[in-house]
Design an enzyme around this catalytic site. Sequence first.
Site, PDB file in Angstrom:
ATOM      1  N   ASP A  70      19.674  14.143  30.532  1.00  0.00           N
ATOM      2  CA  ASP A  70      18.488  13.292  30.585  1.00  0.00           C
ATOM      3  C   ASP A  70      18.297  12.471  29.316  1.00  0.00           C
ATOM      4  O   ASP A  70      17.308  11.735  29.206  1.00  0.00           O
ATOM      5  CB  ASP A  70      17.239  14.141  30.846  1.00  0.00           C
ATOM      6  CG  ASP A  70      17.070  15.251  29.825  1.00  0.00           C
ATOM      7  OD1 ASP A  70      18.005  15.472  29.027  1.00  0.00           O
ATOM      8  OD2 ASP A  70      16.014  15.911  29.827  1.00  0.00           O
TER       9      ASP A  70
ATOM     10  N   ASP B 229      22.932  16.400  26.820  1.00  0.00           N
ATOM     11  CA  ASP B 229      22.118  16.718  27.996  1.00  0.00           C
ATOM     12  C   ASP B 229      22.100  15.526  28.947  1.00  0.00           C
ATOM     13  O   ASP B 229      22.262  14.370  28.535  1.00  0.00           O
ATOM     14  CB  ASP B 229      20.700  17.081  27.578  1.00  0.00           C
ATOM     15  CG  ASP B 229      20.661  18.388  26.787  1.00  0.00           C
ATOM     16  OD1 ASP B 229      21.636  19.152  26.878  1.00  0.00           O
ATOM     17  OD2 ASP B 229      19.668  18.624  26.074  1.00  0.00           O
TER      18      ASP B 229
ATOM     19  N   GLU C 262      20.161  25.904  18.071  1.00  0.00           N
ATOM     20  CA  GLU C 262      21.184  25.138  17.368  1.00  0.00           C
ATOM     21  C   GLU C 262      21.655  25.870  16.113  1.00  0.00           C
ATOM     22  O   GLU C 262      22.856  25.862  15.789  1.00  0.00           O
ATOM     23  CB  GLU C 262      20.646  23.761  16.998  1.00  0.00           C
ATOM     24  CG  GLU C 262      20.318  22.869  18.180  1.00  0.00           C
ATOM     25  CD  GLU C 262      18.957  23.151  18.793  1.00  0.00           C
ATOM     26  OE1 GLU C 262      18.584  22.484  19.757  1.00  0.00           O
ATOM     27  OE2 GLU C 262      18.261  24.053  18.284  1.00  0.00           O
TER      28      GLU C 262
ATOM     29  N   ASP D  58      24.465  25.162  36.643  1.00  0.00           N
ATOM     30  CA  ASP D  58      23.732  26.424  36.662  1.00  0.00           C
ATOM     31  C   ASP D  58      23.610  26.861  38.123  1.00  0.00           C
ATOM     32  O   ASP D  58      22.579  26.678  38.770  1.00  0.00           O
ATOM     33  CB  ASP D  58      22.359  26.249  36.018  1.00  0.00           C
ATOM     34  CG  ASP D  58      21.606  27.561  35.890  1.00  0.00           C
ATOM     35  OD1 ASP D  58      22.140  28.606  36.329  1.00  0.00           O
ATOM     36  OD2 ASP D  58      20.482  27.562  35.354  1.00  0.00           O
TER      37      ASP D  58
END
Length: 542
Positions: free
Chosen positions: A194, A192, A279, A116
Site C-alpha cells: 500500500d 508493503d 524493524e 497470508d
Amino acid sequence: MATRMRLKLKTVFVLYFLVSLLGLIYALMQLGQRCDCTEHDIPKERTISRLRGELHRLQEQVRRLEATRQPRKESYLPTIFVITPTYARLVQKAELTRLSQTFLHVPQLHWIVVEDSQHKTPLVGQLLATSGLSYTHLHVATAKEHKLQEGDPSWLKPRGVEQRNEALRWLREDRMAHTDARGQEGVVYFADDDNTYSLQIFEEMRSTQQVSVWPVGLVGGMKYEKPVVEGGKVVRFHVGWRPSRPFPMDMAGFAVSLKLLLANPDARFDGNAPMGFLESSLLQGLVTMDQLEPKAANCSKVLVWHTRTEKPKMKREDALQAQGLGSDAAVESITLDAHRARARRMTISKDSRKSSVRGSIRAPKFLDKSSGFYDRLDEPESAPLEDSFDEESVMDVRSLSEDDGQTLLRGTPSGRWRRRSSRRKQKQGGSQEASPLGSASLGVSEVPQQAPNQEDPLTHFSTREDADDQVLIRDKKRMKREQEEVMKVVKRNTMKTYRKAVDQAFRRGWEVFLANIYSVTLTPDYSSRNKHQRNVVLAEFQ
C-alpha cells in the site's frame, strides 16, 4: 555618324536574331532523342554510394556496441529483491496491480510475494503470471494468536512477520545454491503493497554495501521521519514517537545487502517484539548506527511515502447480498475468499436459525411484526404445560385438509388467533381437565347450529388449541434463546467499543506525555562569570 550607328545596331540585332533562331532550331531537333547523361550522373551516384556505405558502417558499429554493452549492464547490475507480504481483501488486486506496474520500470528486480494464507490464491498467481516481472510466489498463514481480532487497533500487533521471515528463508536457500560470487550479490527491500515508491529510490539502494537508510514521508503522525546525518554519518533520527528505540525507522526506510543477510543466517524479525521494535529486531543483529549508509542526498529527499488505501464501504453491496442481488461472483476483482466469507455472513437465510441469530443484531426475529412473536410480547404468560407432551396426540394440520363437508379448515392460525385460543383456554380452566378425553383428544368439536341471520363464527378445533399452545411454548423458548444471543452480541460489541475507546485514550495520553517530555530543552546558563561555576553547569548538562 548617326547613319553608321543605325547600321551597326541593325546589324547586331540581325545577328542576335539569327543566333537565337539557330539555337531554337537545334533544340527542336534534339527533342525525342536519348540524351547521354552518364557524365553528369556519375558524380551523383558516387556520392549516394559513399553515403550508403557510411550509413552501413555506422549501423554496424551501433550493433557491436549494443551487443557488448547489454550483457555487461545486466551482469554487473545488482539484483533488487523486493519482499511484499499481502493478504486477501477487497483492495488487494488494486494494490498489487499498482505496485507491479511501478516495478516494471525498475531493471534487474525480483519480486517475492508472500500471501497470508493456507494456500496460494488464483487471483495473486494470475496477476503475477501476467505482470511481466521476475517473481516468486510464496504463502504462509499467520498464527491465530498473532492475528488481530475484530475491533483491535492496527498498531496492537505487528503484521506480516511470518511472511517476511518466510521470504528471508527462501532467499537464503535459493541464493546459497549459487556458488559464484555474483549470484550472492543483491539488495533486499521490504515493500508493503500500500506504499508509494519513487523510481529513484531503487537506484539509490542498488549500491548498498550493508544497510542503507533514507526518509519516509507521511508516517508516525509526521510529515516525514528521517535519519539525521552529520559528516556523512547517521547520528540520530528525526521521529515523533520513542526516539530512544535502537532503530526508530519505518519498514520502507531501509534496505539490506544480500551478502549481509547470508552471512547472518539467524537474522529475522521477532513477532513478539514490542510495538515499534519490529524493524530493530532485525537490524540489531546486522549493523550499528555508525554503519548505516545514508542515501537520497544525505537523507534530504523523500522518495517513499507510507500511504494507505481507504477501506471501501460495502453497505449497498451487503444490502443487495441480503436480497440475493449481489454483484456477480464471476468478476475476478471480487473473487476473494475473504469477500465470499463476508458475503455469506451477511446473507440472511430464512431457513437457518444461525442466520436469524446473526441478523437479530439489527432486527431480531421476535421483533418482526410480520410474524406472530411481536404481538405475544405483551401477552401474559400462560400456565406451563408438562414437558412430556405426546406429539402423537397432536393432529397434523395436513390431515385436516381433507374436509368432510361438516368442518372447515381456515389454514394455519395467525399469531392473533393463537393468542385468542390461549386466552380462551385460560378462562375455561378446569372444564377441559374434567373432560374424559382431556387435552389429548383427537376428536373435533361439533359445529353448533346457528340461526340463518347469525354470523357464522370461526370453527375452533380443540386439538389445534393444544398444538398452538405447544408451538407458543416452543416459540417462547426460542425467543428467549434469541434474546440471550442478542444480549451476548450487544455485550460483546459494547466491550469492544469500550476497549477501543480506552486504547485510543491511552494512546493519546501517552503521545501527549512523550511530546511534553521531549519538548523540554535543557540549556546551560552562561550568565555567570565564574569559570568554575560554568564548568560545573556544563558537567551537569552533559
